[in-house]
Design a protein around this motif. Structure first.
Motif, PDB file in Angstrom:
ATOM      1  N   VAL A   1       0.849  -1.197   0.000  1.00 29.56           N
ATOM      2  CA  VAL A   1       0.000   0.000   0.000  1.00 29.56           C
ATOM      3  C   VAL A   1       0.882   1.243   0.000  1.00 29.56           C
ATOM      4  CG1 VAL A   1      -1.752   1.288   1.280  1.00 29.56           C
ATOM      5  CG2 VAL A   1      -1.847  -1.217   1.188  1.00 29.56           C
ATOM      6  N   GLU A   2       0.564   2.199  -0.853  1.00 28.60           N
ATOM      7  CA  GLU A   2       1.337   3.430  -0.905  1.00 28.60           C
ATOM      8  C   GLU A   2       1.096   4.271   0.351  1.00 28.60           C
ATOM      9  OE1 GLU A   2      -2.003   3.997  -4.027  1.00 28.60           O
ATOM     10  OE2 GLU A   2      -1.123   2.369  -2.854  1.00 28.60           O
ATOM     11  N   THR A   3       2.073   5.080   0.725  1.00 28.21           N
ATOM     12  CA  THR A   3       1.947   5.914   1.921  1.00 28.21           C
ATOM     13  C   THR A   3       1.226   7.216   1.644  1.00 28.21           C
ATOM     14  OG1 THR A   3       4.108   6.923   1.508  1.00 28.21           O
ATOM     15  CG2 THR A   3       4.055   4.959   2.915  1.00 28.21           C
TER      16      THR A   3
ATOM     17  N   LYS B   1     -13.852   9.475   1.982  1.00 28.70           N
ATOM     18  CA  LYS B   1     -14.226   8.945   3.300  1.00 28.70           C
ATOM     19  C   LYS B   1     -14.128   7.422   3.299  1.00 28.70           C
ATOM     20  CE  LYS B   1     -17.746   8.974   6.897  1.00 28.70           C
ATOM     21  NZ  LYS B   1     -17.579   7.517   7.145  1.00 28.70           N
ATOM     22  N   ASP B   2     -14.582   6.795   2.208  1.00 27.39           N
ATOM     23  CA  ASP B   2     -14.464   5.338   2.105  1.00 27.39           C
ATOM     24  C   ASP B   2     -12.998   4.914   2.183  1.00 27.39           C
ATOM     25  OD1 ASP B   2     -17.162   5.211   1.845  1.00 27.39           O
ATOM     26  OD2 ASP B   2     -17.181   4.702  -0.291  1.00 27.39           O
ATOM     27  N   LEU B   3     -12.148   5.666   1.486  1.00 21.02           N
ATOM     28  CA  LEU B   3     -10.720   5.344   1.490  1.00 21.02           C
ATOM     29  C   LEU B   3     -10.128   5.509   2.878  1.00 21.02           C
ATOM     30  CD1 LEU B   3      -8.060   4.663   0.050  1.00 21.02           C
ATOM     31  CD2 LEU B   3      -7.860   7.084  -0.548  1.00 21.02           C
ATOM     32  N   ARG B   4     -10.479   6.603   3.565  1.00 23.56           N
ATOM     33  CA  ARG B   4      -9.965   6.850   4.908  1.00 23.56           C
ATOM     34  C   ARG B   4     -10.421   5.771   5.882  1.00 23.56           C
ATOM     35  NH1 ARG B   4      -6.050   9.303   6.926  1.00 23.56           N
ATOM     36  NH2 ARG B   4      -7.222   9.950   8.755  1.00 23.56           N
ATOM     37  N   ASP B   5     -11.663   5.324   5.737  1.00 26.48           N
ATOM     38  CA  ASP B   5     -12.171   4.276   6.623  1.00 26.48           C
ATOM     39  C   ASP B   5     -11.402   2.976   6.437  1.00 26.48           C
ATOM     40  OD1 ASP B   5     -14.035   6.031   7.614  1.00 26.48           O
ATOM     41  OD2 ASP B   5     -15.697   5.288   6.380  1.00 26.48           O
TER      42      ASP B   5
ATOM     43  N   PRO C   1      -6.652   4.278   6.822  1.00 32.81           N
ATOM     44  CA  PRO C   1      -6.467   5.567   7.498  1.00 32.81           C
ATOM     45  C   PRO C   1      -5.032   6.066   7.518  1.00 32.81           C
ATOM     46  CG  PRO C   1      -6.847   3.809   9.100  1.00 32.81           C
ATOM     47  CD  PRO C   1      -7.116   3.226   7.746  1.00 32.81           C
ATOM     48  N   ALA C   2      -4.056   5.203   7.277  1.00 32.71           N
ATOM     49  CA  ALA C   2      -2.657   5.631   7.346  1.00 32.71           C
ATOM     50  C   ALA C   2      -2.180   6.314   6.073  1.00 32.71           C
ATOM     51  CB  ALA C   2      -1.764   4.421   7.645  1.00 32.71           C
ATOM     52  N   VAL C   3      -2.945   6.216   4.996  1.00 31.06           N
ATOM     53  CA  VAL C   3      -2.534   6.815   3.727  1.00 31.06           C
ATOM     54  C   VAL C   3      -2.749   8.323   3.771  1.00 31.06           C
ATOM     55  CG1 VAL C   3      -2.940   6.900   1.239  1.00 31.06           C
ATOM     56  CG2 VAL C   3      -3.052   4.706   2.442  1.00 31.06           C
ATOM     57  N   ARG C   4      -1.693   9.083   3.512  1.00 31.76           N
ATOM     58  CA  ARG C   4      -1.808  10.542   3.462  1.00 31.76           C
ATOM     59  C   ARG C   4      -2.438  10.950   2.127  1.00 31.76           C
ATOM     60  NH1 ARG C   4       3.481   9.994   5.270  1.00 31.76           N
ATOM     61  NH2 ARG C   4       4.269  10.645   3.232  1.00 31.76           N
ATOM     62  N   LEU C   5      -3.387  11.865   2.191  1.00 33.78           N
ATOM     63  CA  LEU C   5      -4.124  12.266   1.002  1.00 33.78           C
ATOM     64  C   LEU C   5      -3.827  13.718   0.652  1.00 33.78           C
ATOM     65  CD1 LEU C   5      -7.598  10.694   1.881  1.00 33.78           C
ATOM     66  CD2 LEU C   5      -5.840   9.744   0.390  1.00 33.78           C
ATOM     67  N   ARG C   6      -3.744  13.986  -0.636  1.00 34.45           N
ATOM     68  CA  ARG C   6      -3.600  15.359  -1.119  1.00 34.45           C
ATOM     69  C   ARG C   6      -4.572  15.547  -2.276  1.00 34.45           C
ATOM     70  NH1 ARG C   6       1.237  15.184  -2.417  1.00 34.45           N
ATOM     71  NH2 ARG C   6       1.256  15.365  -4.683  1.00 34.45           N
ATOM     72  N   VAL C   7      -5.484  16.499  -2.138  1.00 35.95           N
ATOM     73  CA  VAL C   7      -6.505  16.748  -3.153  1.00 35.95           C
ATOM     74  C   VAL C   7      -6.474  18.217  -3.534  1.00 35.95           C
ATOM     75  CG1 VAL C   7      -8.960  16.627  -3.738  1.00 35.95           C
ATOM     76  CG2 VAL C   7      -7.967  14.917  -2.207  1.00 35.95           C
TER      77      VAL C   7
ATOM     78  N   LEU D   1      -1.312   0.875 -10.707  1.00 35.83           N
ATOM     79  CA  LEU D   1      -2.475   1.222  -9.908  1.00 35.83           C
ATOM     80  C   LEU D   1      -2.343   0.451  -8.593  1.00 35.83           C
ATOM     81  CD1 LEU D   1      -5.162   2.821 -10.002  1.00 35.83           C
ATOM     82  CD2 LEU D   1      -6.267   0.677 -10.652  1.00 35.83           C
ATOM     83  N   ARG D   2      -1.818   1.115  -7.595  1.00 31.44           N
ATOM     84  CA  ARG D   2      -1.548   0.449  -6.326  1.00 31.44           C
ATOM     85  C   ARG D   2      -2.786   0.414  -5.449  1.00 31.44           C
ATOM     86  NH1 ARG D   2       3.899   3.100  -4.248  1.00 31.44           N
ATOM     87  NH2 ARG D   2       3.683   1.464  -2.655  1.00 31.44           N
ATOM     88  N   ALA D   3      -2.644  -0.155  -4.265  1.00 33.05           N
ATOM     89  CA  ALA D   3      -3.811  -0.517  -3.453  1.00 33.05           C
ATOM     90  C   ALA D   3      -4.730   0.661  -3.127  1.00 33.05           C
ATOM     91  CB  ALA D   3      -3.332  -1.186  -2.167  1.00 33.05           C
ATOM     92  N   ALA D   4      -4.169   1.757  -2.621  1.00 35.70           N
ATOM     93  CA  ALA D   4      -5.006   2.898  -2.237  1.00 35.70           C
ATOM     94  C   ALA D   4      -5.659   3.537  -3.457  1.00 35.70           C
ATOM     95  CB  ALA D   4      -4.184   3.925  -1.477  1.00 35.70           C
ATOM     96  N   ALA D   5      -4.902   3.665  -4.543  1.00 36.18           N
ATOM     97  CA  ALA D   5      -5.459   4.247  -5.765  1.00 36.18           C
ATOM     98  C   ALA D   5      -6.584   3.367  -6.313  1.00 36.18           C
ATOM     99  CB  ALA D   5      -4.363   4.424  -6.814  1.00 36.18           C
TER     100      ALA D   5
END
Length: 318
Positions: free
Chosen positions: A93-95, A115-119, A122-128, A284-288
């Motif tokens: 999983v990517e960080t 929100k689904d991704l965070r649930d 939760p350890a993945v840092r997001l930038r939007v 296309l890694r796990a979080a993506a």
């Protein structure tokens, strides 16, 4: 002899064709010009055809070379995709995950997917971030994001894989006190609209240089963000087009009035196609992959006209 073809030869052929000369192609490849020329000559021998006409000052693709160029590009794209997929299978999983969203796309859909991704992770840092027009595509090209959401069909790229999301309703609006608002029940012609200043988004990239989308007024006020455009229209500075999801409350409260501008769609309403996009040469890694599934699920649940879900082409007006 065709079995002896190498990816290195094919990549050299494509690079020289795109660069316009053996010297420029060799420079891009960081190879000696003689090595590139020799490799392409061998490729031509193996194929039994001439790919370049070398009689002039610069090599020019022959008819056969031009025909095979697209095949060569397709081979390289497939190879890049396979390598990216292999890397993805071997990685965890990517960080961090970055998403760039076209300003037309409904942010509530993005929020629900995030929100689904965070649930789940939760350890993945997001930038939007949100960018208009060519911004999301340029971000993908520059590798500034992992996924992007594009709007319209004017900013597509064969190196970028796209999947349709839901169309977005775009409505022509003016503030309640604007002169055009007094005629909101009447059909407005292009001439009617051209008499008033139009607030439009400006592309932060050179991808739409020399082109305007849906600009009908000779007098325009160009802004860099959708928020600025919305604020100026609300203030009565001019009229413009905005995504309906972003102005539902203002329309309900009658702070904004929809304009029946037939030149911009039935009763001034049009729909723009949207796409989830990613680079074909990146895994296309796990979080993506999870975010992709969530976006597709929430896009299907969004309230859009059924006829538009069948893949109707959307406009790219701003």
């Amino acid at each position: 002899m065709l079995d002896a073809l190498t990816l290195d030869q094919i990549r050299m052929f494509v690079t020289v064709a795109e660069a316009g000369s053996f010297r420029s192609g060799a420079s891009r490849l960081l190879r000696a010009q003689s090595a590139v020329s020799h490799a392409i000559a061998n490729l031509e021998t193996q194929l039994g055809i001439a790919l370049f006409d070398r009689s002039g000052h610069r090599p020019v693709l022959t008819a056969a070379g031009l025909a095979l160029l697209e095949d060569a590009r397709a081979v390289l794209l497939k190879v890049d995709f396979m390598k990216a997929r292999a890397r993805g299978l071997g990685e965890g999983v990517e960080t961090e995950l970055s998403l760039v969203v076209d300003t037309l796309y409904p942010l509530p859909v993005v929020a629900a997917a995030l929100k689904d991704l965070r649930d789940a992770l939760p350890a993945v840092r997001l930038r939007v971030t949100t960018e208009p027009l060519g911004g999301p595509l340029q971000a993908l090209r520059d590798k500034r994001c992992d996924l992007a959401i594009l709007a319209g069909e004017d900013f597509l790229d064969p190196r970028i894989e796209t999947e349709a999301l839901q169309p977005v309703a775009i409505v022509a609006v003016a503030a309640r006190g604007h002169p055009l608002a007094r005629r909101h029940k009447a059909s407005l012609s292009s001439r009617d609209l051209a008499d008033h200043l139009q607030v439009v988004l400006e592309d932060p990239t050179p991808l739409s240089q020399g082109r305007d989308f849906g600009v009908l007024s000779p007098e325009t006020l160009r802004v860099g963000t959708q928020d600025a455009k919305r604020a100026l229209i609300l203030a009565g500075v001019g009229w413009g087009r905005l995504p309906r999801w972003a102005v539902e409350r203002e329309l309900a409260d009658k702070h904004l009035v929809s304009l029946a501008a037939s030149a911009l769609g039935p009763a001034g309403l049009a729909h723009t196609a949207t796409y989830l996009a990613r680079r074909t040469d990146e895994p296309l890694r796990a979080a993506a992959a999870l975010l992709r599934s969530a976006l597709q699920r929430h896009a299907l649940a969004a309230d859009v006209p059924a006829v538009r879900r069948k893949g109707a082409r959307g406009d790219a007006v701003r």
